[in-house]
Design a protein around this motif. Sequence first.
Motif, PDB file in Angstrom:
ATOM      1  N   LYS A   2      10.724   3.817   5.058  1.00  0.00           N
ATOM      2  CA  LYS A   2       9.928   3.676   6.272  1.00  0.00           C
ATOM      3  C   LYS A   2      10.801   3.263   7.464  1.00  0.00           C
ATOM      4  O   LYS A   2      11.603   2.339   7.372  1.00  0.00           O
ATOM      5  N   SER A  39       1.807   8.830   8.921  1.00  0.00           N
ATOM      6  CA  SER A  39       1.543   7.710   8.009  1.00  0.00           C
ATOM      7  C   SER A  39       0.352   7.986   7.088  1.00  0.00           C
ATOM      8  O   SER A  39       0.293   7.452   5.988  1.00  0.00           O
ATOM      9  N   THR A  99       0.850  -1.185   0.000  1.00  0.00           N
ATOM     10  CA  THR A  99       0.000   0.000   0.000  1.00  0.00           C
ATOM     11  C   THR A  99       0.888   1.237   0.000  1.00  0.00           C
ATOM     12  O   THR A  99       2.109   1.123  -0.033  1.00  0.00           O
ATOM     13  N   LEU A 125      -5.377   1.289  -0.530  1.00  0.00           N
ATOM     14  CA  LEU A 125      -5.636   2.207  -1.649  1.00  0.00           C
ATOM     15  C   LEU A 125      -7.119   2.365  -1.898  1.00  0.00           C
ATOM     16  O   LEU A 125      -7.584   3.441  -2.248  1.00  0.00           O
ATOM     17  N   LEU A 151       1.882   1.051  11.577  1.00  0.00           N
ATOM     18  CA  LEU A 151       2.751   1.732  10.622  1.00  0.00           C
ATOM     19  C   LEU A 151       2.883   0.984   9.307  1.00  0.00           C
ATOM     20  O   LEU A 151       3.056   1.573   8.251  1.00  0.00           O
ATOM     21  N   ASP A 152       2.813  -0.356   9.383  1.00  0.00           N
ATOM     22  CA  ASP A 152       3.156  -1.132   8.183  1.00  0.00           C
ATOM     23  C   ASP A 152       2.081  -1.073   7.108  1.00  0.00           C
ATOM     24  O   ASP A 152       2.377  -1.176   5.924  1.00  0.00           O
ATOM     25  N   PHE A 153       0.841  -0.898   7.522  1.00  0.00           N
ATOM     26  CA  PHE A 153      -0.245  -0.855   6.535  1.00  0.00           C
ATOM     27  C   PHE A 153      -1.283   0.153   7.031  1.00  0.00           C
ATOM     28  O   PHE A 153      -2.338  -0.220   7.527  1.00  0.00           O
ATOM     29  N   PRO A 154      -0.983   1.427   6.923  1.00  0.00           N
ATOM     30  CA  PRO A 154      -1.873   2.429   7.523  1.00  0.00           C
ATOM     31  C   PRO A 154      -3.263   2.450   6.907  1.00  0.00           C
ATOM     32  O   PRO A 154      -4.256   2.635   7.609  1.00  0.00           O
ATOM     33  N   PHE A 155      -3.337   2.262   5.604  1.00  0.00           N
ATOM     34  CA  PHE A 155      -4.651   2.280   4.948  1.00  0.00           C
ATOM     35  C   PHE A 155      -4.517   1.586   3.604  1.00  0.00           C
ATOM     36  O   PHE A 155      -3.410   1.449   3.074  1.00  0.00           O
ATOM     37  N   TYR A 195      -6.287  -6.691   7.228  1.00  0.00           N
ATOM     38  CA  TYR A 195      -5.949  -5.404   7.816  1.00  0.00           C
ATOM     39  C   TYR A 195      -7.246  -4.678   8.124  1.00  0.00           C
ATOM     40  O   TYR A 195      -7.825  -4.060   7.233  1.00  0.00           O
TER      41      TYR A 195
END
Lengths: 741, 741
Positions: free
Chosen positions: A300, B522, A294, B311, B305-309, B485
């Motif tokens: 990072k 993020s 994403t 697409l 942090l790794d996958f905030p949102f 997620y």
Amino acid sequence: MAGDDQRALQYEQTLMYGRYTQELGVYAKEEAARLREEGGRRRSVTERSRSLELLEYDKGRCAKCRICTLRCQKFLISRVGEDWIFLILLGLLMALVSWVVDFAIAICLQAQKWMYGGLESNVFLQYLAWVTYPVVLITFSAGFTQILAPQAVGSGIPEMKTILRGVVLKEYLTFKTFVAKVIGLTCALGSGMPLGKEGPFVHIASLCAALLSKFMSLFGGIYENESRNIEMLAAACAVGVGCCFAAPIGGVLFSIEVTSTFFAVRNYWRGFFAATFSAFIFRVLAVWNKDEETITALFKTRFRLDFPFDLQELPAFAVIGIASGFGGALFVYLNRLIVQFIRKQKTINKFLMKKRLLYPALVTLLVSTLTFPPGFGQFMAGKLTQKESLVTLLDNRTWAKQGIAEGFDYIGNSQAWNHPQVNVFVTLVLFIVMKFWMSALATTIPVPCGAFMPVFVIGAAFGRLVGESMAAWFPDGIHSDGTIYPIVPGGYAVVGAAALSGAVTHTVSTAVIVFELTGQISHILPVMIAVILANAVAQSLQPSLYDSIIRIKKLPYLPELGWGHHEKYNIRVEDIMIRDVTYITLNCCYRDLHDVLLAGHLKTLALLESSESMILLGSIERAQLQALLSLQLGRPRRLEYLRDRATAEKKRLSMVSHPGSEDGSQRVNQEVRFQISTEESTFSPTPTPSMKPLKPALKRPSVVDRPTGIPIPTIHVPASVCSIRTVWATNKCGEGRFSRT
Amino acid sequence: MAGDDQRALQYEQTLMYGRYTQELGVYAKEEAARLREEGGRRRSVTERSRSLELLEYDKGRCAKCRICTLRCQKFLISRVGEDWIFLILLGLLMALVSWVVDFAIAICLQAQKWMYGGLESNVFLQYLAWVTYPVVLITFSAGFTQILAPQAVGSGIPEMKTILRGVVLKEYLTFKTFVAKVIGLTCALGSGMPLGKEGPFVHIASLCAALLSKFMSLFGGIYENESRNIEMLAAACAVGVGCCFAAPIGGVLFSIEVTSTFFAVRNYWRGFFAATFSAFIFRVLAVWNKDEETITALFKTRFRLDFPFDLQELPAFAVIGIASGFGGALFVYLNRLIVQFIRKQKTINKFLMKKRLLYPALVTLLVSTLTFPPGFGQFMAGKLTQKESLVTLLDNRTWAKQGIAEGFDYIGNSQAWNHPQVNVFVTLVLFIVMKFWMSALATTIPVPCGAFMPVFVIGAAFGRLVGESMAAWFPDGIHSDGTIYPIVPGGYAVVGAAALSGAVTHTVSTAVIVFELTGQISHILPVMIAVILANAVAQSLQPSLYDSIIRIKKLPYLPELGWGHHEKYNIRVEDIMIRDVTYITLNCCYRDLHDVLLAGHLKTLALLESSESMILLGSIERAQLQALLSLQLGRPRRLEYLRDRATAEKKRLSMVSHPGSEDGSQRVNQEVRFQISTEESTFSPTPTPSMKPLKPALKRPSVVDRPTGIPIPTIHVPASVCSIRTVWATNKCGEGRFSRT
């Protein structure tokens, strides 16, 4: 092509950067004359189009359809003229360019690694492959740029700075330059040299904007507006940084700091809009290409959020800031020193100028030899690319051996930092020192390249060094109240990167770029403190790297006042102006001129209407006046006059039927009349034009414009005065500046 | 005191905001006249000090010691004059003020909670305590501000905007205003009303800067420089935002966006430096007070942090942005509507103007009644303070019931959102709707207060609402490739807060403020997209809140050109200027004046030197000219003339010994001569001054200044022309503007 460029501003090709030889004052005069000419032409065009419009409405019913379609067309064109459409197009284009360039660079670097890895059996072959590859790429890049567009060399930020201050260097915004810059940059970065892509991207984005405006001007007239195009260029600079680092906010701020002195806040949203869109597309492309899951930051980091650093660590951060300030100034100085040293060595310079591609090849050979991994490179993590070393430097684990764990197990790329015989501190110090002079040297290669990224990496390494030392010194962290919070050397690396790049470029917004690059803002206060300290130190020692290059290239650029020097507030114009200005008037005679030329000590004389009205009409150079006087009253002239009189005498004797009126009218025609007026005021030439006072612009036929009953006094005006006018008319675009001889 | 303020700019006290009644043009004229006077005075002072300096060096050996001490003193003073010392002092002071205010507010709010908690047995007593407390505080704040300095009312950003554009409203930068603002703000925010501290802090910081400059000017002259002080005010605005939110970068950007049209980049570092220092001290104070363990963000979030949102969530963020745009415009409209509505109701207005404290008390009563926790407040989390609700809204856990877990167990403050009977969505909707109009209403109370924070909270709630809906809709997240997620509604809250506050203030930098407030960056791309969309929508519908208040208060402020309207690029001066300008000359006679007055249609007439030279000397208003003519040639004047002639006749008859020369000299003295010149050019009054041409500034004794042989024509100048000069001399600071009647 080369002739075309050299005509523009007397650009002189040198070994590294190139140089301008024309003075700004002279250039300004020529430019002003050109603009005035153009202005006249454009005005006539707009007037024509306006009358066409009026005609359309006169035609009546039968033309209704056409008017309707015209209106539709106009509406569409006005939509195309909207800023946001332009900005979206620009952002999209730049994101694509950035992504493609990144992709190509990655392939190039991978190819080198593959070659190097495949030849592991033979060290000599390995060395050959390791060295030849970058030499070929850099040489190609230098040659390609040289042939297609020498303007593409270097970072481009100094040029954009000059352009945004008003001196539009047209040769920097052509399609050829665009192609040369993109391809040259890709090859240069693909070679693995310590070069950056940020500066060139600012230039590429501006090129995109300029070309896009030119393209869009096919649809609507709004794109012909020069001031609007300059506003768009300012936005483009933001886009360049934004899509290079996926850092929209930092991009906008960095571009403002680097390129502007006064910033129009109405431009602010343009930069933000375009840079955000561009960064968004740039990152979306990465997601679509399955590089990332994403949209996240480019580099990072994963520092802990609840206790990022202790208050007592702040002195260490301040030390990083101050040291980075000195380092940044040293970098700028070193870079300039290299250029000046080679420029001074006339024989070497001459030889290298003939074999243009030799210098890039030699530098590349030197740098890549030193980074050869089985050779000296093993002590400075030579096998890592720039990106890889940055990722490892920002790692949130500690490298130095600590009390608790039995040292850190280096995984993946981090292994490069771990040498079996040598301490990690030594590796870091060697990395910093070697990369420092290598980067300063590499940025002088005449290929499209920037210095931001190399400096950023060096800064990160320096921060890491300090951080690792701190971690070795305080294995359990500094915090004393119960919980153990070990020191995070990665945080120091972030601070160091921001501080050193801020010091070299003289900007504070590198702090924001760092946050956007790492995706973490938890170290905001240390970063800000270090960046401000680094700036304070560096700005008092050296100009910024971009200003330094501006000086090296002698770009037509007005230097700015320094900051914080309060003496500048107390200087008035009267303190520097000359008071006893020597002037001549329209009706002064030969004796006056003679006196002025003998007594005066000024290079330029003011020309006034009369000593009563004291209205300044223009200026004339002393030398010109002298030349004129000697032309009018010198020996040849006097001889000619005698000859003329003799012929006239003869003529009079030969034919008595024609009275001698022809000679008088000829003398009148010799005069070149000048008027301070708009083009509307039509002034019919009168038989005695020199007797009438000059008229300023307001003059219009109006209610009270009655013929005055004042008797106009007639004075004899010698021929020399008429000639002064002639000269002055050609000299009129000069600034009313008086300089002492 | 009140008279003093009203003299300044004809400030009129109204119920809510107050209003200026003087037009900017008139004010500009008066200010220009005042400045000219002052300029003259200051110049003489500096010249005196310069001559003193010269004298010192003349005195020779015996004064060496004194010169040395003087130099030391000068050096110290020049150090004190350094910008960074001033900025550090300013930052320190503001950090202390901010911390003390925060501390006092926290105590006030705690006291209310304690009272409310202690009376749990009796609902009526509880209600009384809940309602009386804020009413008393707000009434006190309103009364105190009213008595001490009515200028302290409201946000202060509109005033700073006006001041930074050049109209220095001195009454806004006094010590009284400072005291009123700080104490009034503390009481107002301590009441728990939906009010903010950001706008007032911008004002307080500017007050600090102004007072500090005044104090520092005791040491050195540099602080007397007006342009420098304005630069310092710009930095102070950044400090205000910076130390209010501990957001240095956002503070600088926000203050630039809100207050400037053109921003000098040399000011940039000032803002950064002072704001960083201030934010640092502000947070260090919190650490020393053991509120926090180390320096972190004010409203720290802990999103992953790794996958905030994903697409695919971007459309939802875009929807938040667009809806916030409409919401922001509605807020500004509602705020203005309330003010205009109450201004229109003459009888209510009159009544409330008499009982000034009634309006604040009534509004507070209404708002606090509705938020009473056991009453309606239970459906809208009424018992939470602004800060608490923001912290809960930014929580990274999901509130809505999800498929996996059996709903979220509400801990601590989050419990307020959980009503046993009512769904969390209903609570959120009620919260948004009620707080929306409450905030719009509360910001009209005449106490020092801002609207940023309430709007920020409403935005966060709106974002949370959308986020919770998304979480309920996609319980397992949108991402389809293996890993689950779940959606983070807290991220949506961040986006909503930035978007709504950006829409209300028309700024993009709220995005940066949000990152600094939450300590996480993020969500940068969703936030940027939402903020830009919100700005685009809001800016096309309504002015910003600050511009709206500027209009309500009728502050002397030049409106700016809109952005992105490309038509503005095509308008030339010639398109709006009047061409047939009617003018009068110095030597025109009564007939000309008569003709001009009869034929012309312009309100102002141009006064020229002569119709040949067309040099503009100034302007005279038509009405003034008419009045003068009637004064000089009207019936009473004619009668007086006749009477004068009769007395003269009589005198001549009575005493023949004295010739009548006295009368003539008197007439000359009636004239007020005006000259376009610097004060150095001494012009000795001549017997026939009207005959000599006026002399521009360049006039100096010089080499070629010989007496010209032009015979000066003599014309009869009627008495009326002399009087025109008199008027015009008083009118000389007018802008050469011509407006149609």
